[in-house]
Design a protein around this motif. Structure first.
Motif, mmCIF file in Angstrom:
data_model
loop_
_atom_site.group_PDB
_atom_site.id
_atom_site.type_symbol
_atom_site.label_atom_id
_atom_site.label_comp_id
_atom_site.label_asym_id
_atom_site.label_seq_id
_atom_site.Cartn_x
_atom_site.Cartn_y
_atom_site.Cartn_z
ATOM 1 N N ASN A 641 0.682 -1.333 0.134
ATOM 2 C CA ASN A 641 0.072 0.031 0.133
ATOM 3 C C ASN A 641 0.773 1.277 0.037
ATOM 4 O O ASN A 641 1.159 1.718 0.885
ATOM 5 N N PRO A 642 0.957 1.716 -0.988
ATOM 6 C CA PRO A 642 2.030 2.888 -1.313
ATOM 7 C C PRO A 642 1.553 4.151 -0.391
ATOM 8 O O PRO A 642 2.426 5.056 0.010
ATOM 9 N N LEU A 643 0.174 4.411 -0.380
ATOM 10 C CA LEU A 643 -0.374 5.443 0.267
ATOM 11 C C LEU A 643 -0.271 5.569 1.709
ATOM 12 O O LEU A 643 0.124 6.657 2.318
ATOM 13 N N THR A 644 -0.423 4.376 2.321
ATOM 14 C CA THR A 644 -0.026 4.119 3.959
ATOM 15 C C THR A 644 1.447 3.775 3.963
ATOM 16 O O THR A 644 1.884 3.699 5.004
ATOM 17 N N THR A 645 2.004 3.463 3.001
ATOM 18 C CA THR A 645 3.387 2.853 3.018
ATOM 19 C C THR A 645 3.795 1.615 3.736
ATOM 20 O O THR A 645 4.611 1.402 4.520
ATOM 21 N N TRP A 646 2.711 0.637 3.712
ATOM 22 C CA TRP A 646 2.600 -0.446 4.333
ATOM 23 C C TRP A 646 3.177 -1.624 3.359
ATOM 24 O O TRP A 646 2.510 -1.634 2.417
ATOM 25 N N PHE A 647 4.051 -2.542 3.780
ATOM 26 C CA PHE A 647 4.612 -3.730 3.047
ATOM 27 C C PHE A 647 4.496 -4.906 3.835
ATOM 28 O O PHE A 647 5.182 -4.856 4.902
ATOM 29 N N SER A 648 4.106 -5.950 3.542
ATOM 30 C CA SER A 648 4.025 -7.217 4.080
ATOM 31 C C SER A 648 3.954 -8.243 3.202
ATOM 32 O O SER A 648 3.539 -8.393 2.128
ATOM 33 N N GLN A 649 4.656 -9.316 3.716
ATOM 34 C CA GLN A 649 4.645 -10.688 3.079
ATOM 35 C C GLN A 649 4.651 -11.742 4.133
ATOM 36 O O GLN A 649 5.280 -11.859 5.025
ATOM 37 N N LEU A 650 4.279 -13.041 3.305
ATOM 38 C CA LEU A 650 4.136 -14.477 4.022
ATOM 39 C C LEU A 650 4.684 -15.309 2.749
ATOM 40 O O LEU A 650 4.007 -15.560 2.091
ATOM 41 N N THR A 651 5.643 -16.157 3.015
ATOM 42 C CA THR A 651 6.109 -17.241 2.232
ATOM 43 C C THR A 651 6.412 -18.363 2.647
ATOM 44 O O THR A 651 7.005 -18.444 4.075
ATOM 45 N N VAL A 689 10.092 -20.853 6.031
ATOM 46 C CA VAL A 689 8.940 -20.157 5.930
ATOM 47 C C VAL A 689 9.480 -18.692 6.825
ATOM 48 O O VAL A 689 10.170 -18.576 7.417
ATOM 49 N N THR A 690 8.854 -17.572 5.935
ATOM 50 C CA THR A 690 9.392 -16.223 6.280
ATOM 51 C C THR A 690 8.171 -15.269 6.493
ATOM 52 O O THR A 690 7.166 -15.594 5.519
ATOM 53 N N ALA A 691 8.016 -14.452 7.364
ATOM 54 C CA ALA A 691 7.142 -13.401 7.547
ATOM 55 C C ALA A 691 7.552 -12.092 7.814
ATOM 56 O O ALA A 691 8.671 -11.982 8.679
ATOM 57 N N SER A 692 7.459 -11.198 7.006
ATOM 58 C CA SER A 692 7.820 -9.820 7.352
ATOM 59 C C SER A 692 6.998 -8.901 7.122
ATOM 60 O O SER A 692 5.803 -8.989 6.489
ATOM 61 N N ALA A 693 7.175 -7.700 7.641
ATOM 62 C CA ALA A 693 6.244 -6.303 7.521
ATOM 63 C C ALA A 693 6.936 -4.970 7.708
ATOM 64 O O ALA A 693 8.193 -5.035 8.707
ATOM 65 N N SER A 694 6.827 -4.197 6.948
ATOM 66 C CA SER A 694 7.864 -2.802 7.129
ATOM 67 C C SER A 694 6.678 -1.620 6.681
ATOM 68 O O SER A 694 5.582 -1.828 5.936
ATOM 69 N N ASN A 695 6.697 -0.430 7.422
ATOM 70 C CA ASN A 695 6.100 0.590 7.346
ATOM 71 C C ASN A 695 6.817 2.072 7.355
ATOM 72 O O ASN A 695 7.888 2.008 8.265
ATOM 73 N N PHE A 696 6.779 2.822 6.595
ATOM 74 C CA PHE A 696 7.058 4.233 6.775
ATOM 75 C C PHE A 696 6.009 5.225 7.349
ATOM 76 O O PHE A 696 5.004 5.412 6.829
ATOM 77 N N ILE A 697 6.177 5.735 8.709
ATOM 78 C CA ILE A 697 5.266 6.634 9.200
ATOM 79 C C ILE A 697 5.576 8.133 8.544
ATOM 80 O O ILE A 697 6.818 8.734 9.408
#
Length: 868
Positions: A641-651, A689-697
């Motif tokens: 989500n570029p508007l809220t700058t949220w990125f996450s993934q589960l692989t 298994v990998t799970a990650s999340a990142s966000n720019f406030i």
């Protein structure tokens, strides 16, 4: 009496009876001006507003740009309202337009560098580490959605191919406007819309069309005496691109990282590198920044020139010359878990000198037009590496001395051609040819493995000599359909050929005469693959499906005449590859893939005679060439989500490997190993298994990241003549936060916890190893042009023996000179606590290794750095 909800309807007009669109109509209570309804006029000036208020009367406020505000008191009942606005000039207050930190245009995701950069950041690599959704590994490799990027462009041109550390570590951040992620990027213009891609590329968009930039650094210090020199001029124009560097350092900077290939390892051609057949018992580098542990004297010279030519063509030259002499000092404790008795533990103290001398040259021509593509690259690489060291065993008085020379040369040519075949088809031709040769030698004294090599009698020295040569070629021809619908088809025919030779001899000095035949190799091998493939590609706005059905015929032959050994193999095997991507919404997408592949192992790993790998490992691989059948399944869920700058993934990934060969290892009580491959069908498996999340406030200018990962590996083996299964597990948790919101500076914090353990057989897991680390840094602008940088790290490691704690603290003061070019003078003190030893551990099958690594002492460095 309760009132029903009222709907006020009306029309806003000018004095000339023209409608006023876009006017704001607000309904307020008379007693306290509380807003109870709001609406906007449409193109005809009409509005309709629900008013749940119970008051008898309401006030309407109508505001529009270019008109005076109009207010009217009306009864709270349904009625037609006609509102006339009077034109009036509107005085605008000062407005500051701020670029959003991120934006998305189609498949391009753009990061505005100024939103993420801090005043303390010098080069673009400092900013890349803060971008949500992008991961930068310790070696500089850039990942997007967990996969390495395929291209690193600067203003749309690929100057460096996959050696992009030269740009990220030297390009000033102030020169960059945007960092763009080109998702699902197809770099070949002629294949766009024909062959879809699931890989991403990165483009560095500079602020100026013509950019002359770069940086220069000159530093000197003491304890120990050290010097640091770097010069990196760069020129980027529509007519050419230049990036040249000269670096010399003995401060712990790893200069070799600047010329390391950082692309997807799976794309490397098999014949590009020869195996390292022999070596000394080296120390594994600890998971620290190289400035903590690297004792080296290194020089690096690179030249990268790109010249655009007519007809969308370009000529590219990349040259790198590296000389690096490194010293390693420390100890290794190795524990072998064996099924027939207590674990075997050996303790070694090591001191090594590694000399790296390498020259690489790439000359490439590329024409990338929409109707024609041609790329040809000639590469020449030479290396003259050497290793020398001593190993002192805890239970012996005399140290083991080792020396290895590893010269190697590789000459290769890579060609790719794409052109139309009439109005409905496209031809794609690829060809690779590589010639590689290496002469390797290992000398060990006193003579090792006396029980196996000298009947238990001590001897002076062992010398292992080995020469490997490989000629490799791969050629494919693909015809693709140019249908304009959702389906695209591709038909491929190809072949690969590999001829390899191995000559080796293991001798003792003084010796009983010529070496025994089992201590020699005179191997000639050849292997080939002939294949045909049909590939279907289906693409809609939401779906992208790919299915490939290759049919491969593989042949292999090897012979060692002096040992009267030979083998021939043929295999006709169908395979398949399937992948899917589904856009769940504008923000979510899911991926899945499955594949079945069959492959012979490299003939370079086949030896009918023994090879002395290092002073305590004697290996022989005389079994039939390994055939590996791999089942691979991958799945992933991604949110962006570029508007809220949220990125996450589960692989999640699962791989099953079926082989016809198994290593049989004998672990002696003194820790020496004898490894022989045997013909035995077996299978192993790996789960990840990998799970990650990142966000720019944006309000805080803060990037936060979190990641969890774990893997399970099961592998059969024969250990001390018993068939067992070795199981290893690892899990890692990471978090990171970087804030630039403060006027006085910024803060950064990261932490990770890693656990490793293994077991042999069906018993319990051995005592595992733990690694906990934390890193905090702060930048403080104490006054204009004055910056204080503080950096602290903490490590806790526990494996064999009691836990080891390490703490590091660095401090730097930076003053920016009041000159036109950005010029800093920096005084930095590293390792203030003078921490001298670091401990790290690793686990693989039945082996647990603990390294104690000697670190660089406290160091003071004064540096002058300028950018332009």
């Amino acid at each position: 009496m309760a009132r029903a909800q009222t709907v006020l309807r009306g029309q806003a007009l000018t004095a000339e009876r023209q409608p006023v669109p876009g006017a704001l109509v607000e309904v307020l209570l008379l007693r306290d001006d509380e807003s109870v309804g709001v609406g906007m006029t449409d193109e005809a000036g009409h509005f309709a507003i629900d008013t749940p208020a119970k008051a008898d009367s309401l006030r309407l406020s109508v505001r529009a740009l270019g008109f005076a505000e109009m207010t009217r008191t009306v009864a709270n009942r349904p009625q037609p309202l006609l509102l006339t606005l009077v034109a009036s000039a509107t005085k605008l207050t000062e407005v500051t337009v701020k670029a959003p930190p991120m934006r998305r245009e189609g498949d391009t995701l753009s990061y505005h560098v100024a939103s993420f950069a801090g005043r303390q950041d010098r080069v673009i690599a400092d900013v890349l580490k803060k971008l949500p959704g992008i991961a930068v590994e310790t070696d500089g490799r850039i990942l997007y959605e967990g996969k390495p990027i395929q291209k690193f462009y600067i203003n749309g041109a690929d100057l460096l191919e996959t050696r992009y550390n030269q740009a990220s570590n030297n390009l000033p951040a102030d020169a960059v406007l945007d960092v763009q992620v080109l998702k699902r990027h197809q770099p070949v213009a002629a294949l766009r819309g024909v062959q879809a891609s699931e890989q991403a590329s990165l483009n560095i968009s500079l602020k100026k069309k013509v950019t002359l930039t770069g940086q220069a650094r000159l530093g000197g210090g003491a304890t120990p005496a050290c010097q640091d020199l770097s010069l990196a001029p760069m020129l980027f124009t529509p007519r050419q691109q230049l990036l040249d560097t000269y670096q010399a350092s003995n401060t712990g900077r790893d200069l070799a990282a600047d010329v390391q290939r950082l692309g997807d390892a799976t794309l490397t051609e098999p014949g590009q590198q020869l195996p390292t057949l022999v070596g000394i018992q080296a120390l594994s580098p600890p998971p620290l920044a190289s400035g903590r542990y690297l004792f080296s004297r290194a020089q690096l010279l690179t030249a990268n020139h790109l010249l655009p030519l007519p007809h969308q063509a370009q000529l590219r030259l990349n040259v790198a010359c590296l000389r690096d002499e490194q010293m390693q000092t420390g100890g290794t404790r190795t524990r072998y878990s064996v099924p027939d008795g207590p674990a075997v533990v050996i303790d070694e103290r090591k001191r090594n000198i590694l000399t790296v001398q390498r020259l690489t040259t790439d000359l490439g021509y590329e024409r990338n037009a929409t109707d024609f593509y041609l790329k040809n690259t000639v590469s020449l690489a030479g290396s003259w590496d050497a290793q020398a060291g001593t190993a002192q065993l805890a239970d012996t008085a005399q140290p083991v001395r080792q020396y290895t020379s590893l010269p190697a040369f590789v000459l290769s040519n890579r060609l790719e051609l794409v052109r139309p075949l009439g109005p409905h088809y496209l031809m794609q031709l690829r060809s690779v040819a590589t010639l590689a040769t290496s002469s390797q030698q290992l000398t060990v004294s006193p003579g090792p493995l006396v029980a196996s090599l000298a009947g238990g009698q001590p001897y002076e020295q062992a010398r292992q000599q080995a020469q490997a040569r490989t000629l490799y070629t791969a050629n494919t021809l693909t015809v693709r359909t140019l249908a304009s619908g959702r389906w695209h088809w591709a038909y491929t025919a190809g072949c690969t050929q590999e001829l390899s030779r191995l000559r080796s001899v293991l001798t003792r000095q003084p010796g009983p005469g010529p070496a025994a035949d089992t201590l020699r190799n005179h191997l000639a091998a050849r292997q080939a693959r002939y294949y045909a493939e049909v590939r279907a590609d289906y693409k809609t706005p939401r779906w992208h499906l790919e299915l490939a059905l290759p049919l491969s015929f593989r042949t292999f032959g090897a012979a060692d005449a002096p040992l009267a050994a030979q083998q021939q193999r043929q295999l006709l095997a169908p395979e398949f590859q399937a992948s899917a991507r589904y856009e769940l919404s504008a923000l979510w997408h899911a991926t899945a893939s499955a594949a079945l592949t069959n492959a012979f192992g490299s003939a370079q790993l086949l030896q009918y005679g023994y090879l002395l790998r290092d002073y305590r490992t004697l290996a022989r691989n005389a079994a039939p060439l390994v055939l590996t059948r791999t089942w691979d399944v991958q799945a992933g869920l991604f949110y962006e989500n570029p508007l809220t700058t949220w990125f996450s993934q589960l692989t999640y990934g699962y791989s099953r490997f079926e082989r016809n060969q198994l290593p049989r290892t004998l672990v002696r009580p003194d820790g020496t190993l004898i490894t022989v491959a045997i013909d035995y069908a077996n299978h192993s498996q790996l789960q990840l298994v990998t799970a990650s999340a990142s966000n720019f406030i944006d309000a805080w200018k803060t990037t936060v990241e979190a990641q969890l990962s774990g893997n399970l590996n099961r592998q059969p083996l024969v250990l001390n003549n018993e068939f067992i299964t070795a199981t290893s597990q690892s899990a890692t948790a990471r978090c990171k936060a970087t804030a630039n919101t403060f006027a006085w500076g910024g803060l950064s914090y990261s932490a990770s916890l890693t656990a490793l353990r293994n077991r042999v057989g069906t018993g319990g897991f051995d005592a595992g190893t733990w690694l906990h680390q934390q890193h905090a840094s702060a930048s403080w602008f104490v006054a204009e042009r004055h910056l204080l940088l503080l950096d602290a790290e903490y490590y806790r490691s526990q494996a064999l023996g009691p836990a080891v704690h390490n703490a590091f603290f660095d401090a730097a003061y930076r003053y920016t000179l009041p000159v036109a070019r950005k010029t800093d003078i920096e005084l930095k003190v590293s390792n203030l606590f003078d921490t001298s030893i670091y401990q790290s551990s690793s686990v693989s099958s039945f082996v647990l290794v603990q390294n104690d690594y000697r670190l660089r002492p406290r160091q003071c460095l004064l540096t002058l750095c300028t950018t332009w």
